[in-house]
Each structure stands twice: as C-alpha cells, then as structure tokens.
Design a protein around this motif. Structure first.
Motif, short mmCIF file in Angstrom:
data_model
loop_
_atom_site.label_atom_id
_atom_site.label_comp_id
_atom_site.label_asym_id
_atom_site.label_seq_id
_atom_site.Cartn_x
_atom_site.Cartn_y
_atom_site.Cartn_z
N TYR A 78 18.80 8.85 -8.24
CA TYR A 78 20.01 7.74 -7.93
C TYR A 78 19.60 6.96 -6.24
O TYR A 78 19.23 8.50 -5.44
N GLU A 136 17.84 13.83 -10.69
CA GLU A 136 18.23 14.03 -11.81
C GLU A 136 16.92 14.70 -12.23
O GLU A 136 15.78 14.59 -12.74
N PRO A 186 21.47 17.42 -10.97
CA PRO A 186 21.53 16.24 -9.78
C PRO A 186 20.51 17.36 -8.58
O PRO A 186 22.21 17.95 -8.71
N GLU A 189 15.15 17.91 -14.75
CA GLU A 189 15.15 18.44 -15.63
C GLU A 189 13.87 20.12 -16.09
O GLU A 189 13.26 19.50 -16.33
N GLU A 205 16.22 10.74 -13.14
CA GLU A 205 16.76 9.55 -12.96
C GLU A 205 16.34 10.21 -11.87
O GLU A 205 16.40 11.16 -10.64
#
Length: 62
Positions: A30, A38, A53, A40, A28
C-alpha cells in the motif's frame, strides 16, 4: 521491500498471536496514505494463520 518478499516480524504482536521472529510474505503493498505491507503468516501445514497490514519499521527483510 516488494511484493512476494519474505520478511521477519521484529516485534511481538500478542493480540494477533505473533511473536518477533515470525516469518511471512508480503502479498500487497500500500502506498497511500502511507507505505504499508499486507503480510501473510502461515501455519506449519501452509494454511494462513493471519494476514494483516504492517508498517515498514515492524518488518525486517530476509
């Protein structure tokens, strides 16, 4: 850096169990209030180890 890019952590995050050099994937992006990603990080078996994040300066593109 963009969604699904592979990145490398460039600093230790001991409270998250991550060391510099850990490889993750951006899941993700932002844009507000500041840019953050974000990311992983997975275990050897492919299961999620941690997802958190991070700021751009904490990551190096691969």
């Amino acid at each position: 850096m963009e969604l699904l890019d592979t990145v490398r952590l460039n600093q230790d995050l001991p409270n998250k169990g991550l060391r510099a050099g850990a490889v993750g994937v951006i899941v993700e992006v932002y844009t507000s209030p500041d840019y953050a990603y974000e990311v992983e990080f997975v275990n050897d078996d492919g299961s999620t180890n941690v997802m958190l994040p991070l700021r751009q300066e904490q990551l190096d593109p691969m």
